[in-house]
Structures are given as C-alpha cells and as structure tokens.
Design an enzyme around this catalytic site. Structure first.
Site, PDB file in Angstrom:
ATOM      1  N   ASN A  92      10.830  -2.692  -2.174  1.00 37.32           N
ATOM      2  CA  ASN A  92      10.275  -3.193  -1.531  1.00 37.32           C
ATOM      3  C   ASN A  92      10.116  -3.010   0.077  1.00 37.32           C
ATOM      4  O   ASN A  92       9.327  -4.407   0.786  1.00 37.32           O
ATOM      5  CB  ASN A  92      11.383  -4.585  -1.221  1.00 37.32           C
ATOM      6  N   TYR A 157      -2.267  -5.122   7.135  1.00 36.42           N
ATOM      7  CA  TYR A 157      -1.201  -5.866   5.723  1.00 36.42           C
ATOM      8  C   TYR A 157      -1.936  -6.105   4.685  1.00 36.42           C
ATOM      9  O   TYR A 157      -0.987  -6.148   3.622  1.00 36.42           O
ATOM     10  CB  TYR A 157      -0.054  -7.070   7.171  1.00 36.42           C
ATOM     11  N   LYS A 161      -1.441  -4.098   0.581  1.00 37.23           N
ATOM     12  CA  LYS A 161      -0.659  -5.347  -0.539  1.00 37.23           C
ATOM     13  C   LYS A 161      -1.809  -5.812  -1.346  1.00 37.23           C
ATOM     14  O   LYS A 161      -1.102  -6.144  -2.665  1.00 37.23           O
ATOM     15  CB  LYS A 161      -0.205  -6.414  -0.166  1.00 37.23           C
TER      16      LYS A 161
END
Length: 173
Positions: A92, A157, A161
C-alpha cells in the site's frame, strides 16, 4: 460475512495513515498477526497500539523507507524473523508529487516517486515471495484511479500507479 485470520500473518505497508491504517485495523479485527510498515513513527505506533489494545492482536511495527533496498530488506527480514511465516502482503505504501508537470518536474522527483511506488513494491515482493509460496499466500497491490485517468498536476504519481493484475498462484504453477 465474518472472516478469521487468527492463524495468518499479514504485512501491510503504508500502515501509518489512510488506506494502510484502515487495512491494518480491518485485518486486526479479523484476528491477523500484523507487521505494519510506515515512515512516520508516531502515527505507526498509534495504529499498532490501537490494533493491540482494541483488538488484541500481535503487532510488529517497522519504521522503514521502502524506496530503499535497505528499507525493503529490513521489512522482509524483521517480519520473517519475528513471525517465521507470511500469509498476506499488502503493498500500500506510496508517495505522490503535487503540481507535477512535465515542464517543471525534476528527474529527482520522478526517481523518488518510482523508487517507492514501483521499485519498492517489486523489491519487497521479491524478498517475501518464497515465504508466500510456502504458505500459499496472497499479494494485494493497492493502486489508484489516477493510474487510469488524466489528472493534471499528478503526472509522476499517475505514471507510477498504472497497474496490471497478476495472480501469484497462476504464475508459479
């Protein structure tokens, strides 16, 4: 539906806040023995204390930076030495970059985001896969909706992802 994880060891990264904290508390509710990883010692210890006091589960808090090889190695070693096994890995931990435009962002920021969000996930998983294979365990990789859509100001980012789903059991047969 009620789940029982009382005989399972679960490793949750990024457990000091947000989704990682909620994940840790949920696994604790189901009785899992937990290894919790974070960079913020105060927050991580608060989550670990909450899991232990309210839910009565064993918790191993580990302060580590998963953007480094040393951090990943520390987490794998401490978890496996403490519990002797691993049943679930929840990847995570992640970092972002605000106001991230290709014209203004630095390569250092790209390297830092990818070192945690991509390389760290790969490295930690690589280190614990033998234990997960032995326990017929599972890997949960937390991604983000921004990996599938344009979000101005979050280029690095978002790139980190983008995800694909693989099943460890299918790959190891």
């Amino acid at each position: 539906m009620e789940y029982n994880f009382s005989d399972k060891v679960v490793l949750v990264t990024g457990a000091s806040s947000g989704i990682g904290e909620a994940t840790a508390l949920l696994f604790a509710k189901f009785g899992a023995q937990l290894a919790l990883v974070g960079r913020n010692e105060k927050n991580l210890n608060a989550v670990a204390d909450q899991c232990m006091k309210e839910l009565g589960v064993r918790v191993l808090p580990i302060i580590a930076d998963l953007g480094t090889d040393e951090g990943c190695e520390k987490v794998a070693k401490m978890t496996l030495e403490h519990y002797g096994r691993l049943d679930v890995l929840v990847n995570n931990a992640g970092i972002g970059s605000k106001y991230d435009l290709i014209e203004t962002n630095s390569m250092e920021m790209l390297d830092r985001v990818f070192s945690v969000n991509v390389r760290g996930v790969y490295n930690l998983t690589r280190l614990v896969v033998p234990a997960l294979v032995k326990s017929n365990g599972n890997i949960v990789n937390i991604s983000s909706v921004v990996g599938k859509m344009v979000n101005v100001g979050m280029l690095t980012y978002s790139m980190s992802k983008v995800s694909s789903t693989t099943h460890l059991k299918d790959r190891l047969k």
